[in-house]
Design a protein around this motif. Structure first.
Motif, PDB file in Angstrom:
ATOM      1  N   SER A 241      73.904   1.330  53.518  1.00  0.00           N
ATOM      2  CA  SER A 241      75.414   1.248  53.644  1.00  0.00           C
ATOM      3  C   SER A 241      75.810   2.533  54.591  1.00  0.00           C
ATOM      4  CB  SER A 241      76.458   1.613  52.375  1.00  0.00           C
ATOM      5  OG  SER A 241      77.458   1.507  52.536  1.00  0.00           O
ATOM      6  N   ARG A 242      75.140   3.747  54.072  1.00  0.00           N
ATOM      7  CA  ARG A 242      75.138   4.828  55.066  1.00  0.00           C
ATOM      8  C   ARG A 242      74.574   4.573  56.668  1.00  0.00           C
ATOM      9  NH1 ARG A 242      77.894   9.199  56.644  1.00  0.00           N
ATOM     10  NH2 ARG A 242      76.437  10.771  57.123  1.00  0.00           N
ATOM     11  N   ILE A 243      73.617   3.996  56.486  1.00  0.00           N
ATOM     12  CA  ILE A 243      73.087   3.631  57.648  1.00  0.00           C
ATOM     13  C   ILE A 243      73.985   2.619  58.661  1.00  0.00           C
ATOM     14  CG2 ILE A 243      70.945   2.388  59.183  1.00  0.00           C
ATOM     15  CD1 ILE A 243      69.182   3.498  56.895  1.00  0.00           C
ATOM     16  N   THR A 244      74.699   1.696  58.180  1.00  0.00           N
ATOM     17  CA  THR A 244      75.571   0.686  58.786  1.00  0.00           C
ATOM     18  C   THR A 244      76.705   1.409  59.343  1.00  0.00           C
ATOM     19  OG1 THR A 244      74.864  -1.174  57.185  1.00  0.00           O
ATOM     20  CG2 THR A 244      76.987  -1.007  58.384  1.00  0.00           C
ATOM     21  N   GLU A 245      77.193   2.390  58.359  1.00  0.00           N
ATOM     22  CA  GLU A 245      78.329   3.378  58.818  1.00  0.00           C
ATOM     23  C   GLU A 245      78.049   4.171  59.965  1.00  0.00           C
ATOM     24  OE1 GLU A 245      81.343   6.944  57.034  1.00  0.00           O
ATOM     25  OE2 GLU A 245      79.790   5.857  55.657  1.00  0.00           O
ATOM     26  N   LEU A 246      76.788   5.075  60.074  1.00  0.00           N
ATOM     27  CA  LEU A 246      76.317   5.561  61.193  1.00  0.00           C
ATOM     28  C   LEU A 246      76.160   4.865  62.465  1.00  0.00           C
ATOM     29  CD1 LEU A 246      73.690   8.085  59.488  1.00  0.00           C
ATOM     30  CD2 LEU A 246      75.997   8.699  60.514  1.00  0.00           C
ATOM     31  N   GLU A 393      67.983   8.815  58.263  1.00  0.00           N
ATOM     32  CA  GLU A 393      68.350   7.660  57.147  1.00  0.00           C
ATOM     33  C   GLU A 393      67.555   6.649  57.192  1.00  0.00           C
ATOM     34  OE1 GLU A 393      70.538   8.277  54.643  1.00  0.00           O
ATOM     35  OE2 GLU A 393      70.973  10.146  55.335  1.00  0.00           O
ATOM     36  N   GLU A 394      67.242   6.308  58.224  1.00  0.00           N
ATOM     37  CA  GLU A 394      66.405   4.953  58.483  1.00  0.00           C
ATOM     38  C   GLU A 394      64.921   5.337  57.835  1.00  0.00           C
ATOM     39  OE1 GLU A 394      68.141   2.774  62.283  1.00  0.00           O
ATOM     40  OE2 GLU A 394      66.662   4.182  62.664  1.00  0.00           O
ATOM     41  N   ALA A 395      64.361   6.474  58.183  1.00  0.00           N
ATOM     42  CA  ALA A 395      63.014   7.155  57.591  1.00  0.00           C
ATOM     43  C   ALA A 395      63.243   6.738  56.053  1.00  0.00           C
ATOM     44  CB  ALA A 395      62.825   8.289  58.112  1.00  0.00           C
ATOM     45  N   LYS A 396      64.292   7.542  55.294  1.00  0.00           N
ATOM     46  CA  LYS A 396      64.430   7.683  54.109  1.00  0.00           C
ATOM     47  C   LYS A 396      64.346   6.267  53.216  1.00  0.00           C
ATOM     48  CE  LYS A 396      66.655  12.255  53.834  1.00  0.00           C
ATOM     49  NZ  LYS A 396      67.954  12.903  53.605  1.00  0.00           N
ATOM     50  N   LEU A 397      65.215   5.108  54.171  1.00  0.00           N
ATOM     51  CA  LEU A 397      65.396   3.952  53.616  1.00  0.00           C
ATOM     52  C   LEU A 397      63.925   2.932  53.669  1.00  0.00           C
ATOM     53  CD1 LEU A 397      67.031   1.486  52.852  1.00  0.00           C
ATOM     54  CD2 LEU A 397      67.623   0.943  55.443  1.00  0.00           C
ATOM     55  N   GLY A 398      63.011   3.531  54.841  1.00  0.00           N
ATOM     56  CA  GLY A 398      61.866   2.906  54.792  1.00  0.00           C
ATOM     57  C   GLY A 398      60.748   3.135  53.703  1.00  0.00           C
ATOM     58  N   ALA A 399      60.828   4.573  53.369  1.00  0.00           N
ATOM     59  CA  ALA A 399      60.354   5.085  52.047  1.00  0.00           C
ATOM     60  C   ALA A 399      60.613   4.593  50.736  1.00  0.00           C
ATOM     61  CB  ALA A 399      60.254   6.777  52.218  1.00  0.00           C
ATOM     62  N   LEU A 400      61.971   4.256  50.620  1.00  0.00           N
ATOM     63  CA  LEU A 400      62.583   3.814  49.452  1.00  0.00           C
ATOM     64  C   LEU A 400      61.871   2.303  49.428  1.00  0.00           C
ATOM     65  CD1 LEU A 400      66.181   5.067  49.382  1.00  0.00           C
ATOM     66  CD2 LEU A 400      64.232   5.528  47.835  1.00  0.00           C
ATOM     67  N   ARG A 401      61.992   1.433  50.377  1.00  0.00           N
ATOM     68  CA  ARG A 401      61.691   0.085  50.376  1.00  0.00           C
ATOM     69  C   ARG A 401      60.199  -0.169  50.123  1.00  0.00           C
ATOM     70  NH1 ARG A 401      64.990  -1.887  55.522  1.00  0.00           N
ATOM     71  NH2 ARG A 401      66.912  -2.555  54.567  1.00  0.00           N
ATOM     72  N   HIS A 402      59.138   0.781  50.507  1.00  0.00           N
ATOM     73  CA  HIS A 402      57.727   0.704  49.907  1.00  0.00           C
ATOM     74  C   HIS A 402      57.709   1.296  48.766  1.00  0.00           C
ATOM     75  CE1 HIS A 402      53.598   1.588  50.714  1.00  0.00           C
ATOM     76  NE2 HIS A 402      53.592   2.633  49.910  1.00  0.00           N
ATOM     77  N   ARG A 403      58.430   2.267  48.218  1.00  0.00           N
ATOM     78  CA  ARG A 403      58.262   2.679  46.624  1.00  0.00           C
ATOM     79  C   ARG A 403      58.448   1.193  45.931  1.00  0.00           C
ATOM     80  NH1 ARG A 403      61.884   7.755  46.101  1.00  0.00           N
ATOM     81  NH2 ARG A 403      61.600   7.338  43.750  1.00  0.00           N
ATOM     82  N   LEU A 404      59.674   0.449  46.289  1.00  0.00           N
ATOM     83  CA  LEU A 404      60.172  -0.512  45.759  1.00  0.00           C
ATOM     84  C   LEU A 404      59.015  -1.632  45.697  1.00  0.00           C
ATOM     85  CD1 LEU A 404      62.573  -2.177  44.573  1.00  0.00           C
ATOM     86  CD2 LEU A 404      63.217  -2.843  46.691  1.00  0.00           C
ATOM     87  N   GLU A 405      58.350  -1.732  46.876  1.00  0.00           N
ATOM     88  CA  GLU A 405      57.258  -2.836  46.791  1.00  0.00           C
ATOM     89  C   GLU A 405      56.236  -2.548  45.668  1.00  0.00           C
ATOM     90  OE1 GLU A 405      55.559  -2.996  50.589  1.00  0.00           O
ATOM     91  OE2 GLU A 405      57.484  -3.872  51.564  1.00  0.00           O
TER      92      GLU A 405
END
Length: 587
Positions: A241-246, A393-405
């Motif tokens: 959501s934050r990335i979409t806003e930016l 923010e995009e880099a943090k999102l990528g790390a979160l998705r990797h941890r989710l996997e």
């Protein structure tokens, strides 16, 4: 069949094998001392040498690698499929990476030229890896892809080693060997589908990976690094959501008109500077070519013709010489004109470079001023800050998705592994129904052997799908004593060897160390030797077993006629030269 084991050391006692039952006896002598031990006679060393000559490793535990023996070349003669004369293979601990076979196998092999032939016409030197491949193909019938099964693993069951604790369990040839790794080899010897048995290893590997990840998730420190699926999904939603806003702010970002004009001017100046640089490159290349052309423009020389004709005895008339002078003058004029033209071109190129250098300096100064004005106005800083924040923010999102996997793998892999295991169990069950004849053959043969030893009709060989491996388990309905356990291994190995030989999946020999009879009752010992002798004769096979003399005497007292099966040499423990190697050395 095995025919002879020898060495180039004359002290070594050559062992000659026969068909059927072979008893290699270690005995005490009247002069033996209480401290003498038949463990030094060389019974286990015989089996180690057989493994060594059939492609086994040459690690520090291998007797052939001992400093006292490593220079000795040992030789095994054995029957080989496809040739009439016995094959001999030689190997030493000092040169353990290769073997020498006689006669060379490249002549008889189905793929001529596959292995390099040595200079000797009747011998062939090859790497141990290629020798093992030949063993797999010719002694075990392994062709193509046979993942999970190897000739060395198969030999480990047909020639169990005490150093590997091979007599601890029937279905393992090495201590702590995973069942999923052992059973494909057992399945192959019994005529079952070894590929299905090998697939258990894939499931075992996935489970091991999943267990390690699960430990990481459950760890207080690593758990925070990976996290839980539900928590990570919440963080990802907020971050997205934050990335979409930016992205919306950057897309809608507009500066006041004067800033837009300055930005356009900066873009135009940058394009012009780039264009000037491109034109400079072209002019510099042309200037280089022009300067080389000037250097190559030289006056022609024609006087050499007069000298050449004079040496040939031919006098040139004056009119001819005048023509040569005119030609030379003409060419000289051409060269001068060319130099003048090239000089003008060079000067024009240098002037163009100088003008563009001045123009580029002026444009650089103007561009710096425009960029400074944009920066001081603040619009560029705000846009740059938004873009930097978006990237973070995009880099943090990528790390979160990797941890989710990773978290999903840990949480979902258990269900996937269980589903794959159940599917494999069903496939194994269906395959065993289709191979009922092979299963029944193994069960009946094993039961018959146990019955002859113990009169037990309730013993059988269990073969079925297991949770983490194909289950192949001897069931003997007797007290679980040490001796009965060893006889269960004896019956199991005999069953495997006979079935493998019948179906051309294995060689015609089986080898046991004397430890197979540790703790075995006198009656069962005598019956085991009788059964082995009868089956070997009936199947046209060979059973080599090392045995202590006192154990053999127990069998004799139970009316077993041993003498026809005792082979030379008789090993003793009482003198330095009584053992297999003919001298004593510290292991």
């Amino acid at each position: 069949m095995l025919r002879r084991l020898s060495a180039d050391d004359k002290r070594f006692k050559t062992v000659r094998f026969t068909s059927g039952l072979n008893l290699l006896v270690a005995r005490t002598t009247p002069v033996s001392h209480a401290t003498d031990s038949r463990n030094g006679a060389g019974k286990s060393s015989l089996i180690e040498l057989l493994h060594f000559l059939l492609g086994g490793g040459a690690d520090a535990k291998q007797v052939a690698a001992h400093p006292a023996l490593r220079r000795t070349a040992f030789t095994l003669c054995l029957d080989w499929p496809g040739i009439t004369e016995p094959l001999s293979v030689s190997r030493s601990g000092a040169d353990a990476k290769q073997v020498t076979v006689r006669p060379g196998l490249a002549r008889q092999d189905a793929s001529p030229g596959l292995f390099p032939v040595s200079a000797a016409p009747d011998a062939q030197v090859m790497p141990v890896s290629e020798w093992k491949a030949l063993i797999e193909r010719h002694l075990f019938g392994l062709k193509g892809n046979h993942q999970g099964v190897s000739g060395r693993s198969l030999l480990a069951f047909l020639m169990r080693r005490i150093r590997d604790n091979g007599f601890n369990e029937p279905v393992r040839s090495v201590a702590r060997q995973p069942e999923a790794k052992a059973t494909p080899n057992l399945a192959y010897l019994l005529g079952l589908d070894f590929t299905l048995a090998a697939r258990y290893q894939e499931i075992a590997a996935k489970k091991a990976t999943r267990d390690q990840l699960k430990k990481a998730v459950d760890d207080p420190v690593w758990g925070k690094v990976i996290g839980k699926t539900a928590d990570l999904r919440g963080e990802i939603a907020v971050r997205s959501s934050r990335i979409t806003e930016l992205q919306g702010k950057i897309s809608a970002f507009r500066v006041v008109p004067q800033y837009e004009e300055l930005q356009d001017r900066a873009d135009e100046l940058a394009r012009r500077i780039q264009d000037l640089g491109t034109r400079d490159v072209i002019d510099r290349r042309n200037l280089d070519h022009l300067e080389k052309a000037v250097a190559e423009a030289v006056d022609p020389e024609v006087r050499y013709l007069e000298q050449a004709y004079g040496e040939l005895g031919v006098a040139l008339p004056a009119a001819t010489l005048r023509t040569f002078d005119e030609v030379r003058a003409f060419h000289a004029a051409v060269v001068r004109n060319r130099r003048t033209y090239l000089g003008a071109e060079i000067e024009a190129a240098r002037q163009s470079l100088a003008k563009r250098r001045e123009e580029r300096a002026r444009l650089d100064t103007e561009l710096s001023a425009v960029l400074r004005e944009l920066s001081e106005g603040g619009a560029l800083d705000r846009l740059t800050a938004l873009q930097k924040l978006l990237a973070q923010e995009e880099a943090k999102l990528g790390a979160l998705r990797h941890r989710l996997e990773v978290a999903q793998t840990v949480e979902a892999s258990s269900r996937e592994i269980e589903a794959a295991r159940l599917d494999l169990e069903r496939e194994v069950e269906a395959d065993l129904r289709e191979r009922q004849r092979q299963v029944d053959q193994a069960i009946v043969l094993f039961n018959g052997l146990v019955s002859r030893l113990y009169g037990d009709d309730q013993s059988y060989l269990y073969i079925g799908p297991g949770k983490y491996s194909l289950k192949i388990e001897p069931k003997v309905s007797r007290d679980a004593s040490h001796g009965i356990h060893k006889m269960a291994i004896f019956c199991f190995d005999l069953t495997m060897a006979v079935i493998a030989h019948r179906e051309h999946r294995g060689p015609d020999f089986l080898v046991h160390d004397s430890h197979i009879f540790d703790g075995v009752d006198d009656r069962q010992l005598a019956r085991a030797l009788e059964v082995a002798a009868e089956i070997m004769d009936a199947e046209g096979m060979q059973y080599l077993v090392t045995i202590n003399e006192d154990d053999l005497d127990k069998a004799r007292r139970r009316n077993f006629t041993a003498d026809p099966y005792v082979i030379e040499p008789m090993l003793t423990d009482s003198s330095d030269d009584g053992g297999l190697f003919g001298f004593r050395f510290e292991r």
